[in-house]
Write an enzyme that holds these catalytic residues in place. Structure first.
Site, PDB file in Angstrom:
ATOM      1  CG  ASP A 210       8.175  -3.359   8.207  1.00 39.87           C
ATOM      2  OD1 ASP A 210       7.763  -4.079   7.286  1.00 39.87           O
ATOM      3  OD2 ASP A 210       8.408  -3.783   9.357  1.00 39.87           O
ATOM      4  CD  GLU A 251       4.439  -4.262   4.241  1.00 34.41           C
ATOM      5  OE1 GLU A 251       4.374  -5.444   3.850  1.00 34.41           O
ATOM      6  OE2 GLU A 251       4.269  -3.930   5.429  1.00 34.41           O
TER       7      GLU A 251
END
Length: 494
Positions: A210, A251
């Site tokens: 992330d 991501e």
């Protein structure tokens, strides 16, 4: 990575604790339905942002324990967990040590001292922080108004600015926020190594990275997807992850026209298919398959490996579609979902640059059970590993009460309803839920959906046909968007 369907939920999304989800997965109704489970990061100790502001990567005992993870593995379900590369909570032991000890803290350089970073690239303000010269700021994108800094008061009373890209609240002597890590610090890389080892010890096989694209920073360069710094960071993390047999899933949101998804694929990473949720809504609502089938064919021809989805813990990404859908069609999709109750975040006055519309996928489709089932069927037959948001599975509607309760920044709570065991048991009797489960189980267990399968895709004006075939087994999806109908069939010894 195995391409079997993956459940996606917070540890308290389905019953209140991870143990309740384990019990649900053991029920006969959900037997052999999922091959993986992506547990969102409130499974760790965290404070803000529903888990993404990580204090430490120990298991949050209020929601889960290691026994739950062991039970999931016994069910033959592998784990996907988060690792937030760019920042840590202001309540992390490293930042607390910095606040308490100031210049004497061993973690003084663990975070990014704004003035040290910009030394020689701007002028000092009366407030005690450097204002970078405009030429060094032109390529930068900030997630909130003003400069991304938090003035940290040291024990001697001196206030020192530290880089803070995301959430921030100041309540001295306690701070709330997500403090950017200094990837030039050896201690940060020691922390990365320790964290990957810990995540591996929980039984994870997949690690979602992330906010990785915010981590590499250089004066005058972009502070998002800085090149080549971003790729160098990922390369070092991949080397660290290999001994633990961890598959990395970076991501990142970016418009199709930027081709970032292709760069990730060319460098050997799986990526998220953030185009699929909007393309499916476009196909269903506009009764056409041209854009959807073109993207599916591109993935096959280019060998792009993805995790795909309908809904997720964030919103429905639509501005990602720039370059694959006409601009006006994107605007029309946003307007349609908003008209159906969806919310668009105002990013300090600029709604047009925010890439997501917050809504449940069911509500985005006008709460039509047939449309949701068609969307699920398409997702399950598309190339990639299908990720199933728990609330989509139970055909959840927009939760306005949760948004209201969460306050000013609570727009994402519209699609994060925590279901009780009783609510899930009742939902299992609904046809739209039972049919989804049946389709997902078929995708999880039928031999045609092997990683070695050959996939063929045909798209006409309003028709889509996808066929998977492997070792004599064949599974076919035929969709008629004009009639709003779909059919799944299978055959053996083909």
């Amino acid at each position: 990575m195995k391409n079997k369907p993956m459940l996606n939920a917070y540890p308290d999304s389905m019953g209140g604790r991870l143990a309740d989800i384990v019990s649900m997965l053991k029920r006969e109704e959900l037997k052999n339905v999922f091959g993986s489970f992506y547990i969102l990061p409130s499974i760790y100790h965290s404070d803000l942002d529903r888990g993404f502001s990580v204090i430490d990567y120990d298991i949050n005992e209020a929601l889960a324990d290691k026994k739950d993870l062991e039970e999931i593995k016994k069910l033959g379900i592998d784990l996907k967990l988060d690792f937030v590369l760019n920042h840590a909570s202001a309540m992390s032991p490293q930042f607390v040590d910095l606040v308490n000890k100031g210049e004497k803290s061993e973690y003084k350089d663990f975070f990014i001292n704004w003035n040290d970073f910009w030394q020689g690239y701007g002028s000092m303000t009366e407030a005690g922080y450097i204002e970078p010269a405009p030429r060094y700021m032109k390529n930068m994108f900030f997630r909130k108004p003003g400069l991304p800094i938090l003035m940290v008061r040291f024990p001697d009373g001196k206030k020192v600015p530290y880089w803070n890209t995301f959430y921030q609240e100041e309540h001295y002597p306690q701070y709330l926020g997500q403090m950017d890590l200094n990837i030039k610090s050896a201690k940060v890389w020691d922390f990365y190594e320790e964290t990957l080892k810990k995540i591996s010890s929980y039984g994870a096989g997949i690690v979602r990275l992330d906010a990785f694209a915010y981590a590499p920073k250089e004066p005058g360069e972009k502070n998002f997807l800085n090149e080549p710094g971003t790729w160098e960071l990922l390369g070092r993390i991949r080397e660290m992850a290999e001994p633990y047999h961890l598959t990395l899933l970076p991501e990142i949101h970016a418009a199709y026209e930027e081709q970032i998804y292709k760069k990730l694929s060319d460098k050997g990473y799986m990526t998220y298919d953030f185009f699929l949720p909007g393309l499916i809504i476009d196909a269903i609502e506009n009764k056409r398959s041209c854009y959807l089938s073109a993207w599916a064919k591109e993935m096959l021809e280019s060998g792009i490996a993805v995790v795909n989805m309908l809904g997720c813990h964030d919103g429905i990404p639509l501005l990602d579609l720039k370059g694959i859908l006409p601009e006006q069609d994107i605007e029309n999709l946003i307007a349609l979902i908003v008209a159906r109750g969806g919310l668009v975040k105002n990013l300090h006055g600029q709604t047009n640059i925010y890439y997501q519309v917050n809504a449940t996928y069911y509500s985005a489709l006008g709460e039509s059970e047939q449309k949701l089932l068609m969307a699920r069927a398409i997702q399950l037959f598309m190339p990639g590993k299908p990720q199933i948001w728990y609330l989509d599975l139970f055909a959840g509607k927009n939760d306005y009460e949760a948004v209201k309760k969460a306050g000013a920044s609570g727009h994402k709570e519209i699609n994060r309803t925590n279901l009780t065991v009783a609510e899930m048991e009742a939902a299992l009797d609904r046809e739209v839920v039972r049919k989804q489960i049946e389709m997902i189980r078929f995708r999880n267990t039928y031999q045609a959906f092997d990683e070695r399968a050959k996939i063929s895709i045909e798209g006409g004006e309003g028709i889509l046909r996808i066929v998977w075939s492997c070792d004599g087994f064949e599974a076919e999806l035929a969709v008629d968007f004009v009639k709003g109908e779909y059919k799944i069939s299978s055959a053996e010894n083909k």
